[in-house]
Design an enzyme around this catalytic site. Sequence first.
Site, PDB file in Angstrom:
ATOM      1  N   HIS B  39      10.202   9.392  12.967  1.00 33.93           N
ATOM      2  CA  HIS B  39       9.451   9.518  11.716  1.00 33.93           C
ATOM      3  C   HIS B  39       9.888   8.422  10.738  1.00 33.93           C
ATOM      4  O   HIS B  39      10.782   8.642   9.926  1.00 33.93           O
ATOM      5  CB  HIS B  39       9.685  10.896  11.103  1.00 33.93           C
ATOM      6  CG  HIS B  39       9.214  12.012  11.966  1.00 33.93           C
ATOM      7  ND1 HIS B  39       9.960  12.524  13.011  1.00 33.93           N
ATOM      8  CD2 HIS B  39       8.065  12.725  11.963  1.00 33.93           C
ATOM      9  CE1 HIS B  39       9.280  13.504  13.604  1.00 33.93           C
ATOM     10  NE2 HIS B  39       8.131  13.648  13.000  1.00 33.93           N
ATOM     11  N   HIS B 284       3.671   8.551   9.900  1.00 34.68           N
ATOM     12  CA  HIS B 284       4.487   9.756   9.728  1.00 34.68           C
ATOM     13  C   HIS B 284       5.400  10.002  10.922  1.00 34.68           C
ATOM     14  O   HIS B 284       6.607  10.116  10.779  1.00 34.68           O
ATOM     15  CB  HIS B 284       3.590  10.972   9.505  1.00 34.68           C
ATOM     16  CG  HIS B 284       4.339  12.266   9.528  1.00 34.68           C
ATOM     17  ND1 HIS B 284       5.028  12.732   8.432  1.00 34.68           N
ATOM     18  CD2 HIS B 284       4.542  13.165  10.518  1.00 34.68           C
ATOM     19  CE1 HIS B 284       5.624  13.866   8.754  1.00 34.68           C
ATOM     20  NE2 HIS B 284       5.348  14.157  10.008  1.00 34.68           N
TER      21      HIS B 284
END
Lengths: 695, 695
Positions: B39, B284
Site C-alpha cells: 500500500h 492504494h
Amino acid sequence: MNVASPNATTVGWNDLDLAAVATAKALAADAVEKVGNGHPGTAISLAPAAYLLFQNVMRHDPADPHWLGRDRFVLSAGHSSLTQYIQLYLGGWGLELEDLESLRTWGSKTPGHPEYKHTDGIEITTGPLGTGLASAVGMAMAARRERGLLDPQAPAGESPFDHMVYVIAGDGCLQEGISSEASSLAGTQDLGNLVVIWDDNHITIEGHTSIAFTEDVLARYEAYGWHTQSVDWTHGGTEYREDVDALAAALAAAKSETGKPSIIRLRTIMAWPSPTKQDTHGAHGSKLGAEEVAGLKSALGLDPQASFAVAEEVLAHTRALGERGGAARAEWDIRYQAWREANPERAALLDRLVARELPADLAQALPTFEAGTSLATRAASGKVLAALADPLPELWGGSADLAGSNNTTMAGEPSFLPVERSSAEFAGDPYGRTLHFGIREHAMGAILNGIALHGLTRPYGGTFLTFSDFMRGAVRLSAIMGVDVTYVWTHDSIGVGEDGPTHQPIEHLAALRAMPGLAVVRPADATETAAAWLATLVKGGPTGLILSRQNLPVFPRGEQGFAEEAVARGAYVLQEASTGTPEVILVGTGSEVQLAVAARETLEAEGVPTRVVSAPCLEWFAAQEEDYRSAVLPGDVRARVAVEAGVPLSWHGIVGDAGRIVGIDHYGASADAATLFREFGITAQAVVAAARESL
Amino acid sequence: MNVASPNATTVGWNDLDLAAVATAKALAADAVEKVGNGHPGTAISLAPAAYLLFQNVMRHDPADPHWLGRDRFVLSAGHSSLTQYIQLYLGGWGLELEDLESLRTWGSKTPGHPEYKHTDGIEITTGPLGTGLASAVGMAMAARRERGLLDPQAPAGESPFDHMVYVIAGDGCLQEGISSEASSLAGTQDLGNLVVIWDDNHITIEGHTSIAFTEDVLARYEAYGWHTQSVDWTHGGTEYREDVDALAAALAAAKSETGKPSIIRLRTIMAWPSPTKQDTHGAHGSKLGAEEVAGLKSALGLDPQASFAVAEEVLAHTRALGERGGAARAEWDIRYQAWREANPERAALLDRLVARELPADLAQALPTFEAGTSLATRAASGKVLAALADPLPELWGGSADLAGSNNTTMAGEPSFLPVERSSAEFAGDPYGRTLHFGIREHAMGAILNGIALHGLTRPYGGTFLTFSDFMRGAVRLSAIMGVDVTYVWTHDSIGVGEDGPTHQPIEHLAALRAMPGLAVVRPADATETAAAWLATLVKGGPTGLILSRQNLPVFPRGEQGFAEEAVARGAYVLQEASTGTPEVILVGTGSEVQLAVAARETLEAEGVPTRVVSAPCLEWFAAQEEDYRSAVLPGDVRARVAVEAGVPLSWHGIVGDAGRIVGIDHYGASADAATLFREFGITAQAVVAAARESL
C-alpha cells in the site's frame, strides 16, 4: 383515569382508543408478571406510540401478514416484544389473550424476543440490539430495488410497491456500531421510505444513560444526512403527557420527506405511569411486582385487581383494524391488478419471485471451465455472477469495499445508488444492482438479512473471510431466521499472503461451521464454484461461499480419473483408488484438494490405493442419507487424512481415531503464499506423510 | 523539486527535513515496488504528517520503545504500515534500509501490517480497520487510570505519567462501527489526551468515497462531544500544498484541549505527488510501477533512477531524534525520580506492575465456597472480583451495559467516569475503576486491548456469551497480540432461559475454542471459578471466562470422592471410578459437570466403574505434558462421553470413535431453563444412555 390521558384529538382517538392504550399498558405488566420475567417498562411507555403506528399510521392487513403492499415494522428493541405482541393481539393478527398469558414459555407464540416465521406479523427476529435497525435499512433498500424491477416508471408514491419501513429503536440500538454503520449508509442512499422512532428514555440496564451515552444523537443523524425531529412527552420535564398528535405529525412529516431517511426522537419516561418504578431500570428487565402492577392499573383508571382484563368493546374496536386493513387492501388490489395487466412480463417475474422459484434452465446459464487452466475460485465466482446477471434479476449484491477483490460486481450493471453519488468507477442508479456497503461488514450482514426478509430478491455480500468475524452477529441472525442470504468470503486462508496474520483466516472455517443452520461451502476449483452457486440458489438458506485469492487448477471432470462434480451432496469421491478399494482416504476442501490429488499420485506410486474426497460443504454432506455418506467414507477404511488450511477442529469427527489432519493451528505471517504453505507444512508431502502415519 | 515543498516554516523545518520527507515518500514507493505488492499511496501522502508527529510533536525516545513516559502512536490505518516503518527507520528505532527492502517478506521486521511485539516502536497490531482507533481510546483511558493509581494529586500535565495518544485513521476506520462505538464513549469520558488525525483522502478500495461515505464526519464527532478541526492541504481544491504548519497548529490546539478528545480532518490527496496515480485507488493497494515511481521521484526533486536512496546527511539529521528523545527522557527521569522518592509505596506498586508480577499471596485472598451450597458461576466470579479489589489495584473492568448480569462490578469502587456523568447508581471519578462501555461489545474488546497494551493494568470486560459474536474481531486481536485481557462471558448456554434463541449461545464455545491463542475457561462450580480467575491472572494472555446464569451446586473438595480442583491444568479427574479403574469416562464443562456427576452415580450403581473429568479449559489441558493428559484420559479407556450444552464440534477429538457427545446442535427456544435442558435432552439420563452406547 388518574393520570392525564394521551393528547390524541387530531388523530381522532376516542374513548375506546384511549382505553385500548391503557389496556395495552396493563397487559404488558400482566404478561411479565405472570411468567415472572421479561421486559415490561418499554412496552408500557411505548404503548401509545405502537398503537398509533399499528392502528392509524401503517398500511397493513391483519388478515394477510404477507401482503406485498404492506408497510414493514421492525422492533429493533426486540426485548420489548410485548410492544409488538400486544398490537398484534389488539389488531387481530391471530394472537389471543392466552398467547399473551403464555409469554416466554415453551411452545408459545410469544417468545422472549420476536421470532421470524414463528408468529404472524413478525417481520424479523430481533433482540441483539441495533440489528433490527440495520436490517430495516436493508428492507428500505430492497423496497426500492423491487420497485425498480417491477414498476420503475410509476410516479413516486403511486406504485403498488411503494410502502414505508417503520422502526422502533432504543438507546441500545443506537449505541451499537452496527446501527451507526447502517445509518450512515442509509443517508448515502437517500432512503426516504425509512422512519425510525428512537425511544429516548435515558435508561439502559446499567441505569441512567449519562454514564455511557452522552452524545447528541440527532446531531449525529443530521451528520449522516437524515431528517431529524424531536417529540418530547415530558414537555421539557414539566409534565408527562403522551402527545400522540405531535408524534403523528412527526410521522407524517417523516413520510413526506421522501429524499432522506427520518429519525424521530421520542422522549419518554420508561414504564410511565407505573407509580414507583417509572423512569428506573428496575422496570426494564424484571416484573414489576403485584403492588406496582396494581398501582399502574389504578393510575390508568383500570381495575387494579383484574389481570389480563380486556373489555369486549375495546377489542371489538381495535379489531376493526381488520376492516380498515381489508379496505386498504382492496384499494391496493385494484392498482395492483391494473399493474399486472399493464405489465404481464413483470407480473410473471413477480409470480416467480413470490413463489421463490428459479428459472428452469438456470444450470445451463452457468459458465464451464476448461480442465488444466488455473483460476482463483473468487474469479470463478465473478464469472458465475456475470452469467447469472441476466437470467436471475432477483440476484444482487456487492461488497464491503472489496468489490475488485471479492469479484462481486456483475459487469455492466449499474450501482444501487442515487445518481449524484456516482463516481468515476461506479455509475449510480436508484434502481441499480451493485451494492456498495462501505467498510461496514456488520451492517452489510444485517442489510442482507433485511433485503432477503423483504421477500422478493436474493442478496449476496462479500468481504475477506477474516472479516466474517466482524459480521458474525448478523450471520447468526441469517442462520436463526433461515433467510436466503449468500456471503461471499474470499481470501480464505494463508493464501492471502503478504497482508499477514490479521488478514489470514485460520479459525474461521471451523468457527463458521460451528454455527447451526449456516452452510459453509469451500469449492476446490472453478467448476465446483459454479456448482456451489447453483446449489446455494437451489437449496436456499444462509450460505457462506469460501473462495481463494490464489489461482487453483481446474480439475478434469469425468475423465483422467476425476469424477463429475457433486457439490450439492457436500462431499464426493473426486478420484477413486486405482484398485477401486481404497486403503486410505484423503479428504480436502478448497485450495487443499489439489494437495490431496498430488499426494494420491505419490501414494498410488508407492502402491497405496488412495481415494480423494472433495468435501466442499460438510453441512450438505451431513444432510445426505447414511448410505451415501458411508459410500464416500466407508466405515472400514480407517486410514484417513483431512487437509485444510485452517484449524483441525472441523475434522476430528471425520477422520476418526486413526486419522490425521494436515492443517494450521496458529496465526499466519506476512510473506508470499507459496512460502507460507511451505513453511507451515501444508503440502502434498505432508499429506503423504500423514497418510503413511494413518495407515 | 518540481512540486511545492511543504509549508513548514513555523515548525522550523530546514532543507534536511524537507529532503527527509521527500525521501520518505520515495521509500514508500520503492518498498512496495520491490516486493511487488502493498500500500504505497497513503504512505506517500501522509509522509509529512507522520514526520511531523515523529520528529516534532511526539515525546518519545527511540532508544527505549518501552519508556513509561512516551506518547503513544497508533496507526489505525494499518495497511499503511510504511507510514510508520519509515519513521521508525528515520528516527532510529532499529529498523534499517534492509528492513524496508524486505517489506512483506518471510521473517522480516516489516510485515504487511504493523505487529505488536514484532517490531520495536510498534505499540499495537492493526489492520482490521477501526480497531486501532478503538484501542487508542482504551490507551487514553488507561493513561488516566494509571495516573490515578500512581500520581493522582499531580496538577494536570505535570505528572511523569501524563502523555498523549496519537492516532492516524483513514476513511475505513471511520466507517467501521467499532470506531463509532469507541468514539462516542471517548466523548463521554472527556479523553483530552487523545488526538486523532483523519486522513480524508476520499479514496477507498472501491474508489471515490461518494458511493458509500457521504456523512459529515466532523459534525458526527462534534455530536460525540469531540473537539474538531480541519486542515485542508488542497486549499479548497485550488492547489495542493502540504501545510505542515497548519497541521502542527491544529495538533497543538488539540493537545491544549484537555477536556475533550480531538479529531483533525486532514484533507490530503492520496499518493501526492505521484504524477498519474495520485488521487486514485490504483495507488492504494498496488505497486505504482517503475515509470510512476520514477515520475514521483522526479516530482520530488529526487534522482528518478535511484532506489532506496537515502542521503547520509538526511539520515544523520533525522536520527538526531535520538538526542532529542534522550534529552526529553533525561528531563523526565528527574521528575520521575522525584516522584519515586516522594511516593515510595506507589513506586513499589509501579515496579510490580512493570514486572507484571502478582502479589505473592494472591491465592489466599480468594473466597472459598461451601460444598453443598448453590451459586451461579457468574455470582462466584463477582465474589472473586470483590476479593481481588484490594490486593490487585491493577485489575479493573466493567461491562457492556450488563454489570448486574455479568457481576463485573467490584462493590464500593467508583466508576471510571467524569464526575458530572455520575448517575444515581454509579458515582463517577475520573480515576475510578468500574468501566461502563455502554451497549458496545466490539469497542469494549478493542478498548480492553488498548488498556492492556498501555502496559500497567489488567482489564476485564463482560457481556453475554452470545454477544461474543459482536466482539470477535477484537478478541482475535487480543489473541494475535497475546495481551492480558479477560473476557467475562456470562449466560453461557440455553440456561439463559426465557430470552430465547438470540440470547442463548449454542456454537460460541466451539467457535471461541477455534481461535488460536485464546483460553476458553468454563468452570463447573464456584470453586472452579475462583481457581479460574487465579489461573487466568497467573498465566496471563487473553482468556474468556464462561459463566452460568443459573445456580450450580458447589462440589465438595477433597472429600466424598471429589478431588481438589485443578483448574490450572485445564482438565482433571473430579471423581475417580469406584474401582480405581474406569470403564467409562464422563467429561463435562461448566453447568454440565453436575450431570456427569449424577450420571456417574447411576452408572456406578449399575456396576460400571465411572470416572468424571471436569474440563474447564481445553487449551490449558492441551498444554500439559503427555503423561498428565493420558493419566486423565487413558488411551485404553475408549468408552467416553462428553457433555456440554453446546455444539459437539469441540469434543470429537477427545471422545474418539467409540465416544458419544451429549450436546445441542440447533438453536434454543424461549422457556425456562429447566424445560429447555429437559426438552433438548441435556440431562443426566442422556449421559447415562450415551455411556451405555459408548461402552
